[in-house]
Design an enzyme around this catalytic site. Structure first.
Site, mmCIF file in Angstrom:
data_model
loop_
_atom_site.group_PDB
_atom_site.id
_atom_site.type_symbol
_atom_site.label_atom_id
_atom_site.label_comp_id
_atom_site.label_asym_id
_atom_site.label_seq_id
_atom_site.Cartn_x
_atom_site.Cartn_y
_atom_site.Cartn_z
ATOM 1 N N THR A 37 -41.361 -30.055 -26.627
ATOM 2 C CA THR A 37 -41.143 -29.849 -25.194
ATOM 3 C C THR A 37 -42.356 -30.289 -24.393
ATOM 4 O OG1 THR A 37 -39.658 -27.999 -25.655
ATOM 5 C CG2 THR A 37 -40.562 -28.145 -23.429
ATOM 6 N N HIS A 68 -42.141 -33.899 -24.056
ATOM 7 C CA HIS A 68 -41.132 -34.264 -23.049
ATOM 8 C C HIS A 68 -41.697 -34.087 -21.637
ATOM 9 C CE1 HIS A 68 -37.763 -35.217 -25.534
ATOM 10 N NE2 HIS A 68 -37.656 -34.020 -26.078
#
Length: 347
Positions: A39, A42
């Protein structure tokens, strides 16, 4: 204080900034260890969260910390009747729900449409200090190390993945992706009674790690015909498939690996739109369910570590000093070979 700030897409920098203010119902925490997860990559490289929070942004959301300051009205904490005090070691649920919407009132805080999130929508833990609402903090048990405390959050996510799979004793499970979250999901599935767990990953050392931590079989999806092998190993298809990567190849594979009437759990976060053939889904009455982070799994995660049901450090590639964290983020993004990296603050 020192912090790692996203300043643009793919651009992170060390900065000196003000120690964050904290309100009467907040805690000011000093992070001890912080995890690097997909994450975070990302956020940095694919602009995840930018629709709510424009950069600059201090990154990071998996961490253990020590309590530095306690707000004057901070009197509610998850999982304990004891007041949390300065000097206590804690871990933090990074989702910050509104607490007032229909989803929150039903206990589905991870589905709150008005949520914030540390390291995605507001400043996170890659810093000397971070402000956190007191009600999102868990005290770490005495027998959990600071390092293990930083891995409670991804383990809690893995527990949520398995919860959503509705696993039954003896079920066969295929996990697509042998990164740290896939390795945690493997261990949770085994602890939940899976009769067979198979991990698919193109990286040899991740397949080897999966076998060491209990996988019954591993598959190299580059050099093996994955559908045929899964059907052979499971006698026609897995009861459950858990996708932990979020790329087109693995999402497309899911419905071909699960038996008719089986269940697919989409846990990976795609960085772009993914086409999917739904014909097998319809004709096979296959259930497809998404899963979002965690909702009340932190206490169970800590207990599983305490009981030795999960070895969270098995997936650890190495601990890196804070001064090398940006290099660590870049390396994790560029190489699928790297396992779990954890940042040690103060070094």
């Amino acid at each position: 204080m020192k912090a790692i700030q996203k300043q643009g897409k793919g651009l992170a920098a060390y900065i000196e900034t003000q120690t964050p203010d904290y309100g009467p119902k907040d805690l000011l925490l000093k992070p001890l260890f912080s995890g690097i997860c997909a994450t975070d990559l990302h956020v940095l490289y694919h602009d995840l969260g930018q629709e709510k929070k424009k950069f600059p942004l201090i990154m990071g959301h998996e961490f253990s910390a020590v309590v530095e300051k306690v707000g004057s009205e901070a009197d509610f904490y998850i999982g304990t009747q004891q007041k949390i005090s300065v000097g206590d070691r804690v871990t933090v649920e990074p989702i910050l729900p509104c607490g007032k919407c229909d989803y929150c009132l039903k206990g589905k805080v991870n589905l709150c449409p008005f949520m914030s999130h540390l390291g995605i929508f507001e400043d996170g833990c890659y810093a000397d200090y971070v402000r956190v609402p007191a009600h999102r903090v868990h005290r770490l048990p005495d027998n959990l190390s600071d390092l293990a405390g930083a891995l409670v959050e991804p383990l809690a996510c893995a527990i949520n993945f398995v919860d959503k799979s509705r696993i039954q004793p003896g079920n066969s499970v295929v996990i697509l992706g042998g990164g740290s979250i896939g390795q945690f999901t493997l261990q949770v599935a085994l602890a939940s009674g899976a009769g067979m767990v198979i991990i698919s990953d193109p990286v040899a050392k991740k397949r080897e790690l999966a076998l060491k931590t209990g996988a019954h079989a591993v598959i190299d999806p580059v050099h093996e015909e994955i559908t045929e092998k899964v059907r052979t190993l499971t006698g026609g298809g897995a009861d459950i498939v858990i996708e932990c990567v979020g790329i087109s190849a693995t999402v497309s594979q899911m419905v071909h690996l699960v038996r008719r009437g089986g269940r697919c759990v989409m846990a990976g976060i795609p960085s772009s739109k993914i086409p999917m053939d739904l014909l097998d889904l319809v004709f096979g009455e296959i259930e497809l369910v998404g899963v979002m982070a965690t909702a009340w799994q932190f206490p169970r995660a800590m207990r599983m570590i305490e009981l030795g049901l999960v070895n969270v450090q098995a997936a650890l590639e190495r601990v890196i000093p804070f001064s090398q964290a940006i290099e660590g983020l870049k390396g994790a993004f560029e190489s699928n070979e790297i396992g779990k990296l954890v940042i040690e603050h103060g070094k």
